[in-house]
Design an enzyme around this catalytic site. Structure first.
Site, PDB file in Angstrom:
ATOM      1  N   GLY A  59       0.700  -1.096  -0.012  1.00  0.00           N
ATOM      2  CA  GLY A  59      -0.029   0.206  -0.030  1.00  0.00           C
ATOM      3  C   GLY A  59       0.925   1.269  -0.077  1.00  0.00           C
ATOM      4  CB  SER A  60       1.844   3.876  -0.677  1.00  0.00           C
ATOM      5  OG  SER A  60       2.943   2.948  -1.041  1.00  0.00           O
ATOM      6  CG  ASN A  61      -1.086   6.883   3.482  1.00  0.00           C
ATOM      7  OD1 ASN A  61      -2.143   6.423   2.943  1.00  0.00           O
ATOM      8  ND2 ASN A  61      -0.646   6.643   4.677  1.00  0.00           N
TER       9      ASN A  61
ATOM     10  CG  ASN B 157      -2.486   2.138  -1.705  1.00  0.00           C
ATOM     11  OD1 ASN B 157      -2.153   2.149  -0.362  1.00  0.00           O
ATOM     12  ND2 ASN B 157      -1.460   2.307  -2.438  1.00  0.00           N
TER      13      ASN B 157
ATOM     14  NE  ARG C 275      -3.999   2.620   3.849  1.00  0.00           N
ATOM     15  CZ  ARG C 275      -3.598   2.829   2.642  1.00  0.00           C
ATOM     16  NH1 ARG C 275      -3.052   4.115   2.283  1.00  0.00           N
ATOM     17  NH2 ARG C 275      -3.639   1.639   1.936  1.00  0.00           N
TER      18      ARG C 275
END
Length: 829
Positions: free
Chosen positions: A233-235, A522, A554
């Site tokens: 994942g990631s932000n 994501n 998120r």
């Protein structure tokens, strides 16, 4: 080399000056006297290495080969065995060296095929695409990595995890070994997915059934998750001048990558004066900066869940099962046999052989097991060679021939504006990421510029028919099987896409420039800025969180926090707009967004439930009591985070494909509304008794899980979620991204707590600029730089992360000099 030539020039000048000095005037000379110049040694590689605080290496060289050489050497100092093991796996030799316990048959077979270089195929087909300076960079990296082994010796390698001290699989590597490793990384979202490898190996050949055993039932969400590479994942937040208090751009990069092994990070600064100067993080074993910054621009990526492959249903020749029909003509299916070695417990070896089957664009697969898991009633329709329809299925992978990424990321690092950044992406070398960037001018960029099969929505409607349309629906667009009998159902050809790739080109992919902000966590490209949604793109460009679909928590909290900061209502700073400090506070806020949405309703159920008067109280009652006092955060001093973590896992079980989003609208008080996609759903509908029972059941499940793991319900989170380093528990803040924690940490519950962290917050960077030439960058690498327990860089940054601190990244020469902890080391070979 330039430095060697300079040394020679100085030597000649010094000799000349000596000849003109007064002290030489009395010297006896004769016509036969000559000055013999000492020989000048030539170096293939010449790099200077300096480490600053926390083991961050700065490598300066005059050419690309030398830059790779210095990088490969210093990386090996910190992480030698990790790369060595992954090279063995990428070469298809894991069973040969690690046996059944440590190897993977499916990986060995597939990568023995994909990375076969016995006849120079890899070099001829793929490395010939590379410019010479990239080949030099990779070759130099291999040479520097090998130098460390020669200096250290296999029997003196540090004992690390993985441990290769004294191992018979340690050897010097070459550039092709690295390209094999790069190629495996490129295929993470497609051919190297476990479910895809299984489908490839299930294709047994003419007359054979595909499913070797009755498949276990799986939900569409499970299958979508498997195809989506959803363990990553990631932000990312890229801010333009209208979103910052200074008017300069600003960027937060927060990739949620593995903490160990493939996909983990290494901090480094790479410089060729006047040509390349970038700092940030490289994926371990890669010679370039993947996420980072330079003098004028910063960039980051988040994992995208766009399609990376499609299937095709091929109609077989009834008279020859190794031929398929396209536009009325037959084409051949070509078998290829691959043999691997397997180490047996008694020390002997056995050979295993598998036959793969090639069609024009890849490999034949079997969907029997996959389809049987989703819908057993359809399993027989996909079994056999041929299937009852007289067909087989074939795979085409968007990244199978994509080794454009190294050059692309080097050009990204050279970019001085987000416009140049976007231009660098146009080669479509990015295998599976959204890309975001900001620059000192106050411009920002978002783009889903990656390798995506050129299959439009119109083509899907026309070419996915019959049972394949049912599969598409059941898997929520994760499995797309097109009609292989028609050439017009093959992937399209954009003029600006790589030649013969069948990919979308830059102009067809979603992107925008902005002076406000872009963010991605994501979900698809759709709401990367809710004020300028990107719409009208096919589901191939993002089948999770696609246009009009529910967004993960998120995504929702990201936009809520950015909106609050732009309004100045988050309590970080009374003035609206971002500073570097407020951006860092946002990063470490550790709000649990699922609790913001639902905990009041859960506590209502708790207080309205008639609990039995027994001692000790029921687990659900004890869970309620702790949650009523919990601060709704995932900080190390929060008490009760573990209760809500297990509650949310239980309440969302069987839900959406990614991050435990609750897509069952009957549970929500306010259902998902596409017109308010970042504000809905919210609240639990307590008017339905079944929902109250579901909440109580989830509380009981959470309590039982914590009791079984011997975890106190009210223990501080920092005592429960930890990273073990040299016998010391390092408290780790952040929590499960599935419950809407922006600072996501992926860790499973086991005896004593969440003590086995798989990934999450990894390399984090916050970057901006002022009137000086030097970028202002604070970063942290949560796992620290080295896997060696004896290294001072084994846990130092992990401890900083635990305390919510940052490392100021020294980019300019004076900052490097002020922060260096080693004397510059000249590395020559």
């Amino acid at each position: 080399m330039m430095k060697t030539q300079l040394q020679l020039l100085l030597l000649v000048l010094s000799v000349g000056l000596m000849g003109c000095s007064d002290s030489d005037s009395d010297r006896d000379t004769s016509p036969d006297d000559t000055i013999t110049e000492p020989p000048v040694e030539e170096f293939s590689y010449d790099a200077t290495l300096t480490r600053t605080e926390y083991g961050v290496p700065h490598i300066v060289a005059e050419d690309w080969g030398s830059l790779g050489y210095g990088h490969g050497y210093v990386f090996a100092e910190d992480n030698y065995c990790m790369l060595m093991e992954e090279i063995i796996r990428a070469s298809g030799q894991s069973l040969e060296f690690f046996g059944e316990a440590g190897g993977s048959e499916s990986t060995d077979f597939v990568f023995s095929l994909v990375n076969n270089n016995s006849d120079g195929q890899l070099e001829e087909r793929y490395l010939s695409q590379q410019p010479q300076y990239i080949l030099d960079l990779v070759a130099g990296y291999a040479a520097g990595y090998n130098r460390y082994l020669r200096e250290t010796g296999v029997d003196n390698l540090p004992e690390t995890d993985p441990d290769c001290r004294g191992a018979d699989w340690v050897r010097e590597i070459n550039a092709v070994d690295l390209w094999k490793y790069f190629r495996r990384i490129q295929l993470q979202g497609s051919t190297d997915q476990g479910i895809v490898r299984a489908a490839i190996l299930d294709a047994k050949g003419p007359g054979q059934a595909g499913a070797s055993a009755m498949p276990a039932p799986v939900s569409a969400a499970d299958l979508q998750r498997a195809f989506a590479n959803a363990d990553k994942g990631s932000n990312a937040i890229a801010l333009g001048r209208d979103a910052t208090q200074t008017g300069s751009g600003m960027l937060l990069g927060n990739p949620h990558q593995p903490w160990f092994g493939v996909g983990s990070w290494y901090q480094v600064h790479l410089t060729i004066p006047g040509e390349y100067d970038a700092m940030g993080a490289a994926l371990k074993g890669f010679p370039k900066i993947a996420i980072g910054f330079n003098k004028d621009m910063a960039w980051t990526h988040t994992v995208s869940f766009a399609s990376r492959f499609t299937l095709f249903e091929l109609k077989l020749n009834p008279d020859d099962p190794l031929q398929y029909q396209v536009d009325g003509e037959f084409k051949d299916i070509v078998p290829e046999e691959v043999t691997i070695k397997v180490a047996m417990p008694d020390g002997s070896f056995e050979e295993r052989t598998h036959t793969f089957y090639h069609w024009e664009y890849g490999l034949i697969v079997s969907l029997a097991s996959t389809a049987g898991g989703i819908a057993p009633e359809f399993a027989s329709l996909f079994d056999g060679w041929p299937t009852p329809q007289g067909t087989v299925y074939a795979l085409r992978d968007a990244n199978l021939e994509n080794l454009r990424g190294i050059e692309m990321w080097v050009n990204v690092g050279k970019s001085s504006t987000v416009g140049e950044f976007a231009d660098a992406l146009k080669v479509i070398g990015n295998p599976l990421f959204h890309s975001l960037a900001a620059d000192r001018n106050g411009d920002a960029f978002y783009g889903e510029i990656s390798a995506i099969p050129n299959v439009t929505e119109k083509k899907m409607e026309e070419c996915i028919v019959g049972i394949n349309a049912v599969v598409r629906s059941l898997t929520n667009n994760a499995i797309l099987a097109l009609d292989g009998t028609r050439s017009d159902c093959q992937w399209g050809a954009d003029a600006d896409a790589p030649q013969d790739s069948g990919l979308f080109g830059f102009a067809s992919l979603p992107s925008f420039f902005t002076t406000e902000y872009a963010a991605n966590s994501n979900d698809s490209y759709w709401l990367s800025n809710p004020e300028q949604p990107l719409e009208g793109f096919p589901t191939t460009m993002g089948f999770i969180g696609h246009e009009g679909q529910q967004q993960n928590l998120r995504t929702q909290i990201t936009h809520e926090m950015v909106g609050q900061r732009l309004e100045g209502t988050d309590g970080f700073d009374a003035s609206p707009g971002f500073t570097l400090s407020s951006l860092q506070q946002l990063m470490y806020a550790n709000r649990v967004f699922a609790a913001d949405l639902t905990l009041d309703d859960v506590l209502t159920v708790c207080t309205e439930t008639a609990w039995p008067e027994i001692f000790p109280p029921p687990g659900g009652k004890r869970a309620c009591d702790v949650l009523s006092q919990w601060d709704r955060l995932a900080n190390i001093d929060s008490r009760g985070t573990q209760v809500f973590t297990e509650f949310w896992k239980a309440i969302s079980a069987g839900g959406a494909a990614f991050e435990n989003a609750v897509t069952d609208q009957s549970l929500w008080f306010e259902d998902f509304d596409p017109t308010r996609a970042l504000e809905t759903p919210k609240g639990f509908d307590l008017s339905l008794e079944v929902n109250r029972e579901r909440i109580l059941s989830a509380l009981t499940t959470a309590a039982n899980a914590l009791d079984a793991a011997n975890v106190a319900f009210d223990a501080p989170w920092g005592e429960v979620q930890v990273l073990l380093r040299n016998g010391i528990d390092v408290p780790i803040h952040g929590g499960d991204g599935g419950m809407g924690v922006f600072g996501a940490i992926s860790s499973g519950l086991s005896d004593g707590g969440y003590r086995t962290i798989g990934g999450g917050n990894s390399y984090i960077q916050t970057v901006t600029w002022d009137e000086s030439d030097c970028p202002i960058a604070d970063a942290i690498i949560t796992t620290s730089q080295s896997i060696n327990p004896e290294s001072p860089y084994y846990s130092d940054q992990s401890e900083l992360y635990s305390r919510k601190e940052w490392v100021r990244m020294p980019f300019c020469d004076d900052a490097i000099e002020a922060n260096r902890i080693t004397e510059p080391l000249q590395l020559r070979e």
